[in-house]
Design a protein around this motif. Structure first.
Motif, PDB file in Angstrom:
ATOM      1  N   ARG A 247       0.807  -1.220   0.032  1.00 10.13           N
ATOM      2  CA  ARG A 247      -0.021   0.071  -0.124  1.00 10.13           C
ATOM      3  C   ARG A 247       0.879   1.347   0.082  1.00 10.13           C
ATOM      4  N   VAL A 248       0.604   2.246  -0.605  1.00  9.04           N
ATOM      5  CA  VAL A 248       1.237   3.529  -0.870  1.00  9.04           C
ATOM      6  C   VAL A 248       0.111   4.451  -0.433  1.00  9.04           C
ATOM      7  N   ILE A 249       0.349   5.415   0.706  1.00  7.92           N
ATOM      8  CA  ILE A 249      -0.640   6.347   0.888  1.00  7.92           C
ATOM      9  C   ILE A 249       0.199   7.842   0.500  1.00  7.92           C
ATOM     10  N   MET A 250      -0.316   8.687  -0.408  1.00  5.47           N
ATOM     11  CA  MET A 250      -0.011   9.918  -0.639  1.00  5.47           C
ATOM     12  C   MET A 250      -0.703  10.833   0.077  1.00  5.47           C
ATOM     13  N   ARG A 251      -0.359  11.410   1.320  1.00  7.75           N
ATOM     14  CA  ARG A 251      -0.856  12.414   1.896  1.00  7.75           C
ATOM     15  C   ARG A 251      -0.689  13.955   1.751  1.00  7.75           C
ATOM     16  N   GLU A 252      -1.818  14.675   1.622  1.00 10.14           N
ATOM     17  CA  GLU A 252      -1.390  16.118   1.291  1.00 10.14           C
ATOM     18  C   GLU A 252      -1.290  16.843   2.465  1.00 10.14           C
ATOM     19  N   ILE A 253      -0.042  17.394   2.698  1.00  8.12           N
ATOM     20  CA  ILE A 253       0.155  18.238   3.833  1.00  8.12           C
ATOM     21  C   ILE A 253       0.737  19.680   3.528  1.00  8.12           C
ATOM     22  N   PRO A 254      -0.037  20.697   3.249  1.00  6.44           N
ATOM     23  CA  PRO A 254       0.147  22.074   2.759  1.00  6.44           C
ATOM     24  C   PRO A 254       1.400  22.663   3.256  1.00  6.44           C
ATOM     25  N   SER A 255       1.613  22.603   4.653  1.00 11.87           N
ATOM     26  CA  SER A 255       2.711  23.156   5.249  1.00 11.87           C
ATOM     27  C   SER A 255       4.040  22.175   5.027  1.00 11.87           C
ATOM     28  N   ALA A 256       5.140  22.867   4.357  1.00  5.62           N
ATOM     29  CA  ALA A 256       6.392  22.387   4.252  1.00  5.62           C
ATOM     30  C   ALA A 256       7.051  21.934   5.536  1.00  5.62           C
ATOM     31  N   SER A 257       6.982  22.990   6.471  1.00  4.28           N
ATOM     32  CA  SER A 257       7.418  22.694   7.793  1.00  4.28           C
ATOM     33  C   SER A 257       7.059  21.375   8.439  1.00  4.28           C
ATOM     34  N   THR A 258       5.587  21.325   8.109  1.00  8.79           N
ATOM     35  CA  THR A 258       4.879  19.819   8.987  1.00  8.79           C
ATOM     36  C   THR A 258       5.558  18.775   8.098  1.00  8.79           C
ATOM     37  N   ARG A 259       5.612  18.762   6.745  1.00  7.31           N
ATOM     38  CA  ARG A 259       5.879  17.741   6.146  1.00  7.31           C
ATOM     39  C   ARG A 259       7.459  17.376   6.472  1.00  7.31           C
ATOM     40  N   ARG A 260       8.380  18.235   6.772  1.00 11.69           N
ATOM     41  CA  ARG A 260       9.716  17.973   7.299  1.00 11.69           C
ATOM     42  C   ARG A 260       9.359  17.367   8.755  1.00 11.69           C
ATOM     43  N   ALA A 261       8.885  18.030   9.291  1.00  8.36           N
ATOM     44  CA  ALA A 261       8.616  17.354  10.803  1.00  8.36           C
ATOM     45  C   ALA A 261       8.030  15.793  10.897  1.00  8.36           C
ATOM     46  N   LEU A 262       7.154  15.632  10.131  1.00 11.15           N
ATOM     47  CA  LEU A 262       6.747  14.449   9.877  1.00 11.15           C
ATOM     48  C   LEU A 262       7.847  13.203   9.469  1.00 11.15           C
ATOM     49  N   GLU A 264      11.072  13.783   9.919  1.00  9.20           N
ATOM     50  CA  GLU A 264      12.003  13.514  11.276  1.00  9.20           C
ATOM     51  C   GLU A 264      11.598  12.958  12.526  1.00  9.20           C
ATOM     52  N   ARG A 265      10.182  12.935  12.611  1.00  7.68           N
ATOM     53  CA  ARG A 265       9.632  12.279  13.566  1.00  7.68           C
ATOM     54  C   ARG A 265       9.667  10.672  13.323  1.00  7.68           C
ATOM     55  N   GLY A 266       9.554  10.287  12.004  1.00  4.86           N
ATOM     56  CA  GLY A 266       9.563   8.964  11.508  1.00  4.86           C
ATOM     57  C   GLY A 266       7.968   8.691  11.432  1.00  4.86           C
ATOM     58  N   ASP A 267       6.986   9.518  11.252  1.00  4.53           N
ATOM     59  CA  ASP A 267       5.674   9.382  10.912  1.00  4.53           C
ATOM     60  C   ASP A 267       5.539   9.054   9.207  1.00  4.53           C
ATOM     61  N   ALA A 268       6.559   9.601   8.525  1.00  3.99           N
ATOM     62  CA  ALA A 268       6.255   9.591   7.110  1.00  3.99           C
ATOM     63  C   ALA A 268       7.764   8.759   6.568  1.00  3.99           C
ATOM     64  N   ASP A 269       7.531   8.204   5.572  1.00  2.91           N
ATOM     65  CA  ASP A 269       8.564   7.508   4.887  1.00  2.91           C
ATOM     66  C   ASP A 269       9.260   8.298   3.956  1.00  2.91           C
ATOM     67  N   ILE A 270       8.621   9.036   3.006  1.00  4.27           N
ATOM     68  CA  ILE A 270       9.090   9.937   2.153  1.00  4.27           C
ATOM     69  C   ILE A 270       8.420  11.328   2.304  1.00  4.27           C
ATOM     70  N   SER A 271       9.197  12.099   1.942  1.00  3.81           N
ATOM     71  CA  SER A 271       8.661  13.723   2.219  1.00  3.81           C
ATOM     72  C   SER A 271       9.105  14.519   0.878  1.00  3.81           C
ATOM     73  N   LEU A 272       7.983  14.944   0.004  1.00  2.00           N
ATOM     74  CA  LEU A 272       8.192  15.518  -1.339  1.00  2.00           C
ATOM     75  C   LEU A 272       8.146  17.177  -1.094  1.00  2.00           C
ATOM     76  N   ASP A 273       8.462  17.835  -2.080  1.00  2.04           N
ATOM     77  CA  ASP A 273       8.192  19.250  -2.282  1.00  2.04           C
ATOM     78  C   ASP A 273       8.519  20.014  -0.955  1.00  2.04           C
ATOM     79  N   LEU A 512      15.622  17.657  -8.710  1.00  4.23           N
ATOM     80  CA  LEU A 512      14.335  17.180  -8.223  1.00  4.23           C
ATOM     81  C   LEU A 512      14.833  16.360  -6.756  1.00  4.23           C
ATOM     82  N   ASP A 513      14.356  17.016  -5.662  1.00  2.73           N
ATOM     83  CA  ASP A 513      14.986  16.419  -4.306  1.00  2.73           C
ATOM     84  C   ASP A 513      13.906  15.583  -3.708  1.00  2.73           C
ATOM     85  N   VAL A 514      14.535  14.441  -3.188  1.00  2.03           N
ATOM     86  CA  VAL A 514      13.578  13.444  -2.461  1.00  2.03           C
ATOM     87  C   VAL A 514      13.982  13.187  -1.095  1.00  2.03           C
ATOM     88  N   ALA A 515      13.488  13.280  -0.062  1.00  5.20           N
ATOM     89  CA  ALA A 515      14.114  12.807   1.261  1.00  5.20           C
ATOM     90  C   ALA A 515      13.122  11.579   1.967  1.00  5.20           C
TER      91      ALA A 515
END
Length: 539
Positions: A247-262, A264-273, A512-515
């Motif tokens: 399964r792949v979940i593509m979750r929209e998180i408008p805040s870039a700082s929140t995407r980074r924090a997720l 760093e916290r380990g809640d997200a596997d990949i952070s884009l944009d 094209l950067d992907v973390a």
């Protein structure tokens, strides 16, 4: 730097942010579900149908992950062990083999005998023909993309028998076979589509907008517009090796700082944009894998409407090019996450390389002299738009451009255009006389870039530019092989015109950067800039 080079960079990261956990499907942490990838993005899809008018760029990922094509691009492994697409080699998806006729007038594909759609029905040549007929008939972007590869008329597409499909060439072209591997020529379950077609909607556009009907590696499990889209692996996929995650979940998180924090916290596997600054810091921090690739056939640039007052005079456009604070933008807005596209040595290109640096650097005195010569010694005012969807780099870039132009008397009113409105306002209506452009050509040739960006009437010609030599040369060389002397001379002439007329002012070729978390593997860079989940795995 070789523009075709693909860099993987690894580093150790900062501490986790104190934010609420994401808990999709009851998951306590992303790292705790080996069968699921959680990807956080700035914006998600607006349609399941790449052929639909107004479909946004994130929706191209649906064509990649939920649909198959006859063929795809192979991949190549670089010295550092990473992978990217190989533009010079095709690999089977639904086709098990293909053969060009001895006279070079057609190509015949054999479809995999065991290939099925999600509903279990076989993939047939009739499905391929219907899908190609649709792509060349609906108009707009998909039809123009097919035309680039000389795929223009339903009569070209022949279902020879249930598992044999032939394309009759209208001309020999270097673009035809590569054009079959871009996201547009998807294979649709025509039986389902026809069941939902109407007299007013013969291509079932309304149905396919929300209901994909494919044979791809993933099926649609859930779509909450503006929030998330969820893929579920299709275990009957025959287009390649089964994906490593279910399964792949593509979750929209408008805040870039929140995407980074997720991340760093380990809640997200990949952070884009993320902003370039964040990628640079994550790269220097070490807890994550940061992959970076120069986007081929792409430039971040300033587009100037050549029908707008002062911009009708190329001297004014050149003046603007000399008033751009390139170094500041590259360091302060993009944190050097790209390749400079200014400071070229001559107005006559020495090579066929594309993109290549334009012959402009910051020179306010030269800019003022050109403005005075054109009758604008006192400057002028112009609206200047940027895409709010890329605000992490485009807003600081816009403000730096504004400061630079003010030094030569050009006053810009910076306008923030919401990402959801950008395509309509800038590409379709072409309403902004000055704007930041972010375009990348799928087929890696300068004449293909010219076809989409510099030829009159094209979707991505937001500059409303027309030059008769550009029109003629692009048409003449678009289908020629690259070793043809006419082709090589034509490309150099095109580039010299772009340098001189400068309706588009390049600033840098973007990365094209992907973390990713360290336990995510299998990432591959593709020209379409969307996440191809088919090759991803999670330890």
């Amino acid at each position: 730097m070789d523009r075709r080079n693909f860099l993987r960079l690894t580093a150790y990261g900062a501490g986790a942010a104190a934010i609420p956990m994401l808990a999709p499907f009851g998951t306590p942490r992303a790292a705790g579900r080996e069968d699921t990838l959680l990807v956080v993005v700035g914006s998600t899809i607006n349609s399941m149908d790449i052929h639909r008018a107004g479909t946004n760029r994130p929706s191209y990922a649906i064509a990649v992950n939920l649909y198959d094509r006859l063929v795809g691009f192979a991949t190549k492994t670089l010295e550092d062990g990473t992978e990217m697409y190989d533009y010079e080699a095709l690999t089977p998806e639904l086709a098990e083999s293909w053969e060009v006729a001895p006279d070079g007038g057609s190509v015949t594909f054999k479809i995999k005998a065991d290939a099925t759609f999600w509903d279990g029905s076989p993939v047939t040549a009739e499905d391929v023909k219907w899908s190609f007929d649709r792509a060349v008939s609906v108009g707009g972007f998909p039809t123009t993309q097919m035309k680039a590869g000389s795929l223009e008329q339903p009569e070209q597409f022949v279902a020879v028998d249930e598992k044999t499909f032939r394309i009759e060439f209208v001309r020999k072209s270097k673009l035809t076979l590569p054009d079959l591997a871009v996201p547009v020529p998807i294979i649709i379950n025509s039986k389902i589509a026809k069941a939902h077609a109407t007299a007013d909607d013969p291509w079932a556009s309304e149905y396919l907008h929300r209901n994909p009907a494919g044979s791809g590696a993933f099926m649609l499990e859930r779509w909450d517009p503006g929030q998330q889209v969820v893929y579920k692996r299709f275990d009957g996929w025959k287009g390649g090796a089964l994906p490593g995650v279910e399964r792949v979940i593509m979750r929209e998180i408008p805040s870039a700082s929140t995407r980074r924090a997720l991340l760093e916290r380990g809640d997200a596997d990949i952070s884009l944009d993320l902003p370039p600054k964040d990628y640079a810091e994550l790269l220097a921090s070490g807890k994550y894998t940061v992959a970076a690739a120069p986007i081929e056939n792409s430039m971040i640039a300033i587009g100037l409407d050549t029908t707008y007052g002062p911009f009708q005079d190329k001297r004014v456009r050149q003046a603007v090019a000399y008033a751009i604070p390139y170094e500041q933008i590259f360091k302060q807005a993009t944190f050097e996450r790209g390749i400079p596209m200014w400071g070229g040595a001559s107005f006559e290109p020495a090579t066929l390389a594309w993109p290549q640096p334009f012959p402009y650097s910051t020179d306010y005195d030269k800019a003022k002299a050109l403005l005075a010569e054109a009758g604008y010694a006192d400057g002028f005012e112009v609206p200047f738009a940027f895409n709010l969807g890329f605000a992490q780099w485009s807003e600081p870039m816009a403000l730096l451009v504004q400061e630079g132009l003010a030094k030569v008397g050009i006053k810009t009113a910076v306008e923030k255009v919401p990402g959801a409105n950008w395509r309509t306002q800038v590409l379709i209506e072409k309403k902004w006389p000055m704007h930041i452009k972010n375009f990348g050509g799928w087929l890696n040739y300068p004449d293909y870039y010219s076809y989409w960006v510099y030829q009159d009437g094209r979707l991505f010609n937001s500059m409303k530019y027309r030059n008769e030599d550009v029109e003629k040369i692009t048409d003449e060389i678009l289908h020629l092989p690259v070793d043809d002397p006419t082709y090589q001379a034509g490309v150099k002439k095109l580039i010299s015109i772009f340098f001189d007329e400068v309706p588009l002012i390049p600033v840098f070729q973007p990365f094209l950067d992907v973390a990713m978390q360290k336990n995510v593997s299998g990432y591959k860079y593709y020209f379409h800039r969307q996440l191809d989940a088919r090759s991803l795995d999670k330890a």
